[in-house]
Design a protein around this motif. Structure first.
Motif, PDB file in Angstrom:
ATOM      1  N   GLU A  15       6.273  -7.697   3.575  1.00 30.26           N
ATOM      2  CA  GLU A  15       5.557  -6.764   4.433  1.00 30.26           C
ATOM      3  C   GLU A  15       6.457  -5.798   4.825  1.00 30.26           C
ATOM      4  OE1 GLU A  15       6.518 -10.886   6.710  1.00 30.26           O
ATOM      5  OE2 GLU A  15       6.455 -10.256   4.708  1.00 30.26           O
ATOM      6  N   LEU A  16       7.730  -5.909   5.056  1.00 21.53           N
ATOM      7  CA  LEU A  16       8.600  -5.026   5.273  1.00 21.53           C
ATOM      8  C   LEU A  16       8.740  -3.725   4.265  1.00 21.53           C
ATOM      9  CD1 LEU A  16      10.596  -3.488   7.140  1.00 21.53           C
ATOM     10  CD2 LEU A  16      12.270  -4.951   5.890  1.00 21.53           C
ATOM     11  N   SER A  17       8.777  -4.038   3.233  1.00 15.64           N
ATOM     12  CA  SER A  17       8.696  -3.355   1.702  1.00 15.64           C
ATOM     13  C   SER A  17       7.199  -2.596   1.902  1.00 15.64           C
ATOM     14  CB  SER A  17       8.605  -3.894   0.498  1.00 15.64           C
ATOM     15  OG  SER A  17       9.853  -4.950   0.549  1.00 15.64           O
ATOM     16  N   GLU A  18       6.275  -3.184   2.038  1.00 22.29           N
ATOM     17  CA  GLU A  18       4.846  -2.451   2.336  1.00 22.29           C
ATOM     18  C   GLU A  18       4.977  -1.538   3.397  1.00 22.29           C
ATOM     19  OE1 GLU A  18       1.540  -5.230   2.770  1.00 22.29           O
ATOM     20  OE2 GLU A  18       2.375  -6.355   1.041  1.00 22.29           O
ATOM     21  N   ALA A  19       5.413  -1.800   4.624  1.00 24.70           N
ATOM     22  CA  ALA A  19       5.365  -0.880   5.563  1.00 24.70           C
ATOM     23  C   ALA A  19       6.396   0.346   5.242  1.00 24.70           C
ATOM     24  CB  ALA A  19       5.791  -1.637   6.886  1.00 24.70           C
ATOM     25  N   LEU A  20       7.466   0.052   4.758  1.00 22.24           N
ATOM     26  CA  LEU A  20       8.374   1.016   4.391  1.00 22.24           C
ATOM     27  C   LEU A  20       7.843   1.942   3.134  1.00 22.24           C
ATOM     28  CD1 LEU A  20      11.759  -0.883   3.917  1.00 22.24           C
ATOM     29  CD2 LEU A  20      11.240   0.736   5.603  1.00 22.24           C
ATOM     30  N   ALA A  21       7.178   1.470   2.350  1.00 25.75           N
ATOM     31  CA  ALA A  21       6.347   2.255   1.204  1.00 25.75           C
ATOM     32  C   ALA A  21       5.267   3.207   1.971  1.00 25.75           C
ATOM     33  CB  ALA A  21       5.586   1.529   0.044  1.00 25.75           C
ATOM     34  N   ALA A  22       4.438   2.530   2.968  1.00 23.82           N
ATOM     35  CA  ALA A  22       3.658   3.140   3.504  1.00 23.82           C
ATOM     36  C   ALA A  22       4.143   4.413   4.513  1.00 23.82           C
ATOM     37  CB  ALA A  22       2.731   2.333   4.499  1.00 23.82           C
ATOM     38  N   VAL A  23       5.272   4.207   5.167  1.00 22.57           N
ATOM     39  CA  VAL A  23       5.849   5.189   6.010  1.00 22.57           C
ATOM     40  C   VAL A  23       6.330   6.381   5.365  1.00 22.57           C
ATOM     41  CG1 VAL A  23       8.167   4.652   6.130  1.00 22.57           C
ATOM     42  CG2 VAL A  23       6.959   5.548   8.248  1.00 22.57           C
ATOM     43  N   ARG A  24       6.686   6.289   4.113  1.00 27.01           N
ATOM     44  CA  ARG A  24       7.188   7.227   3.115  1.00 27.01           C
ATOM     45  C   ARG A  24       5.944   8.565   3.233  1.00 27.01           C
ATOM     46  NH1 ARG A  24       9.380   5.540  -2.487  1.00 27.01           N
ATOM     47  NH2 ARG A  24       8.416   3.692  -2.045  1.00 27.01           N
ATOM     48  N   SER A  25       4.791   8.027   3.238  1.00 25.56           N
ATOM     49  CA  SER A  25       3.871   9.159   3.183  1.00 25.56           C
ATOM     50  C   SER A  25       3.056   9.735   4.415  1.00 25.56           C
ATOM     51  CB  SER A  25       2.530   8.804   2.249  1.00 25.56           C
ATOM     52  OG  SER A  25       2.106   7.316   2.647  1.00 25.56           O
ATOM     53  N   VAL A  26       4.009   9.167   5.520  1.00 21.76           N
ATOM     54  CA  VAL A  26       3.423   9.597   6.630  1.00 21.76           C
ATOM     55  C   VAL A  26       4.434  10.729   7.277  1.00 21.76           C
ATOM     56  CG1 VAL A  26       3.096   8.855   9.255  1.00 21.76           C
ATOM     57  CG2 VAL A  26       2.864   7.354   7.410  1.00 21.76           C
ATOM     58  N   PRO A  27       3.905  11.786   7.476  1.00 21.52           N
ATOM     59  CA  PRO A  27       4.625  12.887   8.139  1.00 21.52           C
ATOM     60  C   PRO A  27       5.136  12.634   9.543  1.00 21.52           C
ATOM     61  CG  PRO A  27       2.375  13.551   8.039  1.00 21.52           C
ATOM     62  CD  PRO A  27       2.369  12.224   7.395  1.00 21.52           C
ATOM     63  N   ASP A  28       6.003  13.488   9.811  1.00 24.38           N
ATOM     64  CA  ASP A  28       6.654  13.422  11.339  1.00 24.38           C
ATOM     65  C   ASP A  28       5.695  13.384  12.419  1.00 24.38           C
ATOM     66  OD1 ASP A  28       8.639  13.064  13.217  1.00 24.38           O
ATOM     67  OD2 ASP A  28       9.608  14.756  12.906  1.00 24.38           O
ATOM     68  N   SER A  29       5.425  12.429  13.196  1.00 21.45           N
ATOM     69  CA  SER A  29       4.318  12.379  14.135  1.00 21.45           C
ATOM     70  C   SER A  29       4.824  11.269  14.964  1.00 21.45           C
ATOM     71  CB  SER A  29       3.010  12.250  13.305  1.00 21.45           C
ATOM     72  OG  SER A  29       2.969  11.144  12.711  1.00 21.45           O
ATOM     73  N   PRO A  30       3.718  11.162  16.033  1.00 20.35           N
ATOM     74  CA  PRO A  30       3.924  10.000  17.177  1.00 20.35           C
ATOM     75  C   PRO A  30       3.603   8.770  16.262  1.00 20.35           C
ATOM     76  CG  PRO A  30       2.940  11.827  18.022  1.00 20.35           C
ATOM     77  CD  PRO A  30       2.868  12.350  16.740  1.00 20.35           C
ATOM     78  N   GLU A  31       2.808   8.870  15.361  1.00 26.66           N
ATOM     79  CA  GLU A  31       2.083   7.968  14.502  1.00 26.66           C
ATOM     80  C   GLU A  31       3.113   7.194  13.621  1.00 26.66           C
ATOM     81  OE1 GLU A  31      -0.896   7.439  10.417  1.00 26.66           O
ATOM     82  OE2 GLU A  31      -0.744   9.204  11.654  1.00 26.66           O
ATOM     83  N   ARG A  32       4.078   8.241  13.006  1.00 24.50           N
ATOM     84  CA  ARG A  32       5.168   7.665  12.315  1.00 24.50           C
ATOM     85  C   ARG A  32       5.944   6.733  13.261  1.00 24.50           C
ATOM     86  NH1 ARG A  32       9.373  11.195   8.915  1.00 24.50           N
ATOM     87  NH2 ARG A  32      10.240  11.587  10.825  1.00 24.50           N
ATOM     88  N   ASP A  33       6.559   7.538  14.560  1.00 28.06           N
ATOM     89  CA  ASP A  33       7.293   6.818  15.413  1.00 28.06           C
ATOM     90  C   ASP A  33       6.925   5.437  15.794  1.00 28.06           C
ATOM     91  OD1 ASP A  33       8.880   8.910  15.505  1.00 28.06           O
ATOM     92  OD2 ASP A  33       8.273   9.763  17.472  1.00 28.06           O
ATOM     93  N   GLU A  34       5.508   5.288  15.675  1.00 28.59           N
ATOM     94  CA  GLU A  34       5.163   3.932  15.955  1.00 28.59           C
ATOM     95  C   GLU A  34       5.255   2.938  14.891  1.00 28.59           C
ATOM     96  OE1 GLU A  34       3.351   0.981  18.173  1.00 28.59           O
ATOM     97  OE2 GLU A  34       3.841   2.976  19.001  1.00 28.59           O
ATOM     98  N   ALA A  35       5.181   3.485  13.531  1.00 30.51           N
ATOM     99  CA  ALA A  35       5.333   2.758  12.390  1.00 30.51           C
ATOM    100  C   ALA A  35       6.781   2.351  12.495  1.00 30.51           C
ATOM    101  CB  ALA A  35       4.929   3.453  11.134  1.00 30.51           C
ATOM    102  N   LEU A  36       7.815   3.371  12.644  1.00 23.80           N
ATOM    103  CA  LEU A  36       9.072   3.062  12.802  1.00 23.80           C
ATOM    104  C   LEU A  36       9.583   1.788  13.809  1.00 23.80           C
ATOM    105  CD1 LEU A  36      10.641   6.622  12.286  1.00 23.80           C
ATOM    106  CD2 LEU A  36      10.509   4.804  10.568  1.00 23.80           C
ATOM    107  N   ARG A  37       9.003   1.821  14.871  1.00 24.72           N
ATOM    108  CA  ARG A  37       9.152   0.869  15.832  1.00 24.72           C
ATOM    109  C   ARG A  37       8.901  -0.566  15.042  1.00 24.72           C
ATOM    110  NH1 ARG A  37       8.416   4.577  19.997  1.00 24.72           N
ATOM    111  NH2 ARG A  37       6.172   4.816  19.929  1.00 24.72           N
TER     112      ARG A  37
END
Lengths: 515, 319, 283
Positions: free
Chosen positions: A440-462
């Motif tokens: 699930e971590l690998s999936e989340a990491l793969a997903a965040v790669r295509s998310v540009p810098d945004s509050p949404e990405r900060d949430e994903a990073l948390r």
């Protein structure tokens, strides 16, 4: 045409006063005290900071970053994100290699292809994502198509390993990147005495008019910190860096010596072996107990005299607060220790015997290990320290997976979703020897790669950070500060307050002898 | 003729010794954990990349093949190339040899100029006054007891806190800037010489003491020769023989590369080159450097043997 | 006989320098052996005092960069340096003596092989050999002991071999051979006692060389592993802080030099006592 040589005004005045004939030019020279020799010439292959720092003098990348780690034009004066998978780069007018040939689109395509070619053995191939095609729109424009969105594609191009080399000369066999350097950066190599010195001359074809300001840069390789200090005191070198936080204090009384700590996205880290059956850390609870009982504040206070700061998997320098409220960081130490003891009891290992490995070449790592040993003992760990040669450390950790845990530091580069990929062993394949894959971590990491810098990405990073902390496989300790020291009476410098990718001397073209 | 008969077995033995050294250094390097691939790629090493690097530098061949290739190339004067720079090792060794030689000569000269006269004086005084408590013993005991890295560290401290004339690091060739050269080379030379002073002093002192118990000295005393004449005519020549041997060993040791002192004072000599080559797992550098050091060491000792044979005719005749 | 003993005793004790060496050696040995049980403080406790604190009444030798009390660290360093060297030299003396006896007594091929082996070890640049061995075996006590053994082995072999050569042709050896004593018996019963004096002398030299090698290896970070201290590793630690905390290098350097000197002085005295005729007065 070579740039106009700069002559010192006072020298002019004196010579005019004495009625002497002027020499043709007075060369302006700066001297860099470099702590380590490069480990190889190939800019696309070497994975060591000592090499990167030298490449940054000679080569350029398409993009660079500013003090806030935002992308800036480099060799490419502009770039266009046509879609999430298509990018068009326009090369700077007049950018040329030091042999005088203008950098063209084929150099860009050829360089990226060389990085991606498995025969080159470049570790950067993965970072660029999956490139489907590259095309020269004209001499100065290149279009790159990706198979799928890859948010770190651009930041990856800003790292020196993605340098643009003269492909035409390379293919003609006139330039061998394994044994020489030829780039479009501010300087070119004129002479090299291994382990001793380099002489760099200004690249007369460098794209920025009037730069680099220095005609010549002498580089003295001085690995020993005391010898480097002596050289600064004598004024034999103009600028250098130290790992030891006490170095500025040791030089404190010398006139003309100035200090400039640079915050970096790098941090000291522990790699923990989750895969070896022989290691107590095979049990995740033991890893978590270790993570909880670490005293990061003590490392900062004792090893760095309080000049560093506790750091997190997503480096604090990026300005996100991911991980800050996790138990590992937020709970008082006594409670963390109690939790750690519980976890150890649950795992049936109240006093695990583990070996902490550190490369002896870096005394800071050994000191971190010594402080960690004592704080871990409070939770019941019996830690033995092994300070070993660098080559042995690297082989045992990244190839053999024959270790319990080891101290080193992580290069944070210039983008949080890039560095965070280190926790995906399918991506950071060099970590396969000791890193446990968490799907699930690998999936989340793969997903965040295509998310540009945004509050949404900060949430994903948390969320990602919480999973990273749960696995306790690769731990952030404290930030790595570069302690730059220079002779303000001898050299004019420009230094960033923050850097990624070990680009300490990113404004080297603006260095010049002090008036 | 006698000299050839004397030398031939020695040269044979030396060749065997060199063969042994070459095998030892080659094998032990291959046994080291970690290789150049680790150093080049840093933490980014993968099995595939490692295999590629090994192939690129011929490290994937069987050990015997690698060894034979190396020895074969060495016989043709090719020491191989440094993996870091892709440049010939021999060129770098030759560039650095004068630095190490200069350091060794400074140390040896200081050691001889101080050690030999002090040794003779101390030996004569000790023998004539029934006293063991003389300055020669004190100097000898102290010199042999302060390791070079202790003395070097203290010297660096003194000379970097109070910027006196000497400098730490920043080597320049003597040809370019003789004064600048001496400013950087005298301190490491001095550091290295202290052990030599003690060694030569003690050897000379012991030899003088021994010579003075021999009958011909007693005879000379009985003849009424002055002490000065006795020292000049009888003692100095006889005392020279063991001193030559010790000096040769010491010089060979210095030329083998005084690693710690070179590291401490950033002197770009052969020792520092080998040391860095070892850290980088740059095999050709360590192999070539160690073998060169062994050749120099053996040659110097052999020269000392010849000198010994020339000074003392009994040596050759005894065989 | 008693005359010789008297001379020997007078030489051992009646000489200030030797007395000084013996006293220093005694003190250091006492500290090395009993240091862990003396009320000097914990050599490993981090943050026992301030970072890089200067020597004071509380911390006689100051504190290091992690706030550890430096005095107990120096005492621990004496222990590591002395004990490791002593163990290594003891092992080497046994092996070297046996090899030397074999080379001197058996002669021919055995002699050739052992002599060549010793030559190879001798021709290897000493410290590079040490670095290689330490790197192959991994840093630590075992490799320090091995390196010291390799470096001092030729000393014992050469001396024992030459003494054996001188004794082997003497009457009592031939008599034993004729009486049918085995080779091993001749070597151990008849030859060994005759070479013991030479071995004793070499032992002290080897010990001082061993201490230099141990501390050099530790100085390069290849000896005793942190956080444990040896005099060499303390010097390495201190050399990084020379300008603001010189007490680290000065105390550990002084103690190391004193230790080596005391061994050398006692060694000289032992040698002089065993060779009573040397140094007869001129007149």
């Amino acid at each position: 045409m070579p740039g106009t040589p700069r002559t010192s005004l006072s020298a002019l005045a004196i010579m005019a006063g004495l009625g002497l004939a002027l020499p043709a030019t007075a060369e302006s020279v700066i001297t860099w005290g470099k702590p380590a020799e490069i480990t190889g010439f190939d800019v696309h292959v070497a994975g060591t900071v000592a090499s990167w720092e030298m490449y940054q003098m000679v080569y350029e990348t398409l993009l660079t970053t500013d003090d806030d780690l935002n992308l800036q034009p480099g060799l490419a004066e502009s770039w266009e994100e046509v879609s999430q998978t298509r990018f068009i780069f326009t090369l700077r007018e007049g950018a040329a290699f030091s042999n005088g040939r203008v950098v063209d689109a084929q150099d860009v395509i050829g360089s990226i292809e060389r990085i991606r070619n498995p025969e080159t053995a470049s570790y950067w191939a993965h970072q660029l994502g999956e490139i489907v095609s590259m095309e020269a729109l004209d001499d100065r424009r290149v279009a790159v198509d990706l198979a799928r969105p890859h948010a770190t594609f651009l930041p990856a191009l800003a790292h020196i390993t993605a340098a643009i080399i003269p492909v035409q000369e390379y293919q003609a066999g006139e330039f061998n990147p394994e044994s020489e350097m030829l780039g479009s950066g501010p300087f070119m190599v004129s002479a090299h005495n291994q382990d001793e010195s380099w002489t760099l001359l200004r690249n007369p074809h460098y794209g920025r008019d009037g730069y680099p300001r220095a005609d010549r840069m002498n580089v003295a390789i001085i690995p020993d910190e005391s010898a480097r200090m002596a050289a600064l005191r004598d004024g034999r070198i103009d600028f250098t860096t130290f790992e030891n936080p006490d170095a500025p204090q040791m030089l404190g009384t010398t006139a003309g010596v100035a200090h400039h700590p640079i915050q970096t996205t790098n941090y000291y880290r522990f790699d923990v072996n989750a895969l070896s059956e022989d290691s107590a850390f095979h049990d995740r609870r033991v890893r978590q107990a270790m993570n909880l009982s670490l005293d990061r504040d003590a490392i900062n206070m004792l090893v760095f005299n309080g000049t560093s700061a506790v750091d997190y998997p997503v480096p604090a320098a990026f300005g996100t607060d991911a991980c800050h409220d996790l138990d590992t960081y937020a709970l008082p130490r006594e409670e963390r220790l109690a939790r750690a003891r519980e976890l150890l009891a649950e795992a049936g290992q109240p006093a695990p015997r583990v070996e902490l490995m550190a490369a002896s070449a870096n005394p800071v790592l050994v000191r971190i290990a010594e402080v960690a040993q004592q704080s871990l003992a409070e939770a019941g760990f019996d830690v033995r320290i092994a300070a070993v040669p660098t080559a042995e450390y690297l082989q045992r950790v990244f190839t053999d997976g024959d270790f319990d845990f080891s101290a080193s530091w992580l290069a944070g580069y210039t983008d949080p979703s890039m560095v965070i990929q280190w926790w995906n062993p399918n991506f950071a394949v060099w970590n396969l020897a000791f890193q446990e894959e968490v799907p699930e971590l690998s999936e989340a990491l793969a997903a965040v790669r295509s998310v540009p810098d945004s509050p949404e990405r900060d949430e994903a990073l948390r969320d990602i950070c919480a999973m990273i902390d749960e696995g306790a496989n690769l731990l952030a300790l404290v930030s790595k500060v570069d302690y730059v020291v220079y002779r303000s009476d001898q050299v004019e410098v420009r230094l960033a307050d923050r850097t990624g990718s070990a680009n300490t001397w990113q404004y080297i073209a603006e260095f010049a002898p002090a008036e | 003729m006698r000299l050839i008969a004397y030398l031939l077995p020695r040269i044979l033995a030396a060749l065997i010794t060199l063969f042994g050294v070459s095998v030892l250094v080659f094998l032990s390097l291959r046994l080291l954990p970690g290789g150049y691939a680790d150093i080049l790629l840093g933490p980014f090493v993968t099995p595939e990349a490692r295999a590629l690097i090994a192939q690129r530098y011929g490290l994937d061949q069987p050990l015997v093949v690698q060894y034979m290739r190396w020895v074969w190339a060495m016989l043709g004067g090719d020491f191989g190339v440094s993996m870091v720079t892709q440049r010939p090792v021999i060129a770098e060794l030759l560039r650095r040899a004068p630095v190490t030689l200069q350091l060794a000569l400074i140390a040896l000269t200081l050691a001889l100029v101080v050690g030999y006269p002090l040794g003779v004086l101390s030996g004569v005084r000790a023998a004539s006054r029934r006293r063991k408590r003389d300055f020669g013993r004190v100097v000898g005991a102290m010199g042999a007891s302060v390791p070079d890295f202790v003395l070097g560290s203290v010297l660096i401290f003194v000379f970097s806190v109070w910027s006196l004339w000497f400098r730490v690091g920043g080597y320049v060739p003597f040809g370019t800037d003789p004064v600048g050269n001496l400013r950087t080379m005298l301190l490491p030379g001095l550091t290295l010489s202290v052990f030599g002073v003690a060694l030569i002093l003690r050897t000379t002192r012991d030899t003088v003491l021994r010579v003075m118990t021999e009958p011909h000295i007693t005879a000379a005393v009985a003849r009424g020769a002055t002490p000065g004449a006795i020292i000049r005519c009888h003692i100095l020549r006889n005392a020279a023989i063991p001193v030559v041997t010790v000096v040769a060993t010491y010089f060979g040791f210095l030329l083998g590369g005084a690693v710690i002192v070179e590291v401490l004072f950033s002197v770009p000599g052969v020792g520092l080159y080998i040391f860095n080559g070892l850290l980088n797992r740059d095999y050709a550098i360590v192999q070539g450097g160690v073998l060169l050091a062994a050749v120099v060491f053996i040659t110097i000792n052999m020269l000392a043997d010849v000198l010994y044979a020339l000074i003392d005719p009994r040596v050759g005749a005894a065989r | 006989m008693s005359g010789v003993r008297q001379i020997a005793r007078r030489r051992l004790l009646g000489d200030g320098l030797t007395l000084f060496g013996a006293l220093a050696l005694g003190c250091l040995l006492f500290l090395g052996l009993f240091g862990p049980w003396l009320p000097l403080g914990d050599p490993l406790r981090i943050a026992a005092g301030p970072r890089l604190g200067a020597p004071s009444a509380q911390f006689l030798f100051g504190t290091d960069e992690l706030g550890r009390d430096f005095l107990p660290r120096v005492v621990q360093g004496i222990r590591s340096t002395f004990l490791l060297s002593a163990i290594a030299v003891a092992i080497t003396a046994v092996i070297g003596t046996l090899l030397g006896l074999a080379a001197g007594y058996l002669g021919r091929h055995t002699d050739q092989m052992i002599a060549r082996g010793a030559d190879i070890l001798f021709a290897f640049p000493a410290l590079v050999a040490g670095l290689l061995v330490a790197a192959v075996m991994g840093p630590g006590q075992a490799s320090a002991i091995t390196v010291i053994s390799i470096a001092t082995l030729p000393l014992f072999i050469r001396v024992v071999r030459s003494v054996t050569l001188g004794v082997a042709g003497r009457g009592f050896v031939t008599a034993a051979e004729v009486a049918g004593a085995s080779t091993l018996r001749v070597m151990l019963v008849h030859l060994l006692p005759n070479v013991m004096g030479a071995v004793m002398v070499q032992l002290t030299y080897a010990l001082s060389i061993g201490m230099i090698i141990e501390s050099a290896l530790s100085f390069l970070g290849l000896g005793v592993q942190p956080p444990d201290a040896s005099l060499g590793s303390l010097l390495r630690q201190g050399s990084a802080y020379l300008t603001i905390a010189p007490w680290m290098v000065l105390t550990s350097g002084a103690v190391l030099s004193l230790a080596i000197m005391s061994v050398n002085l006692v060694g000289d005295a032992v040698r002089d006592a065993l060779e009573p005729l040397k140094g007869r007065p001129l007149t």
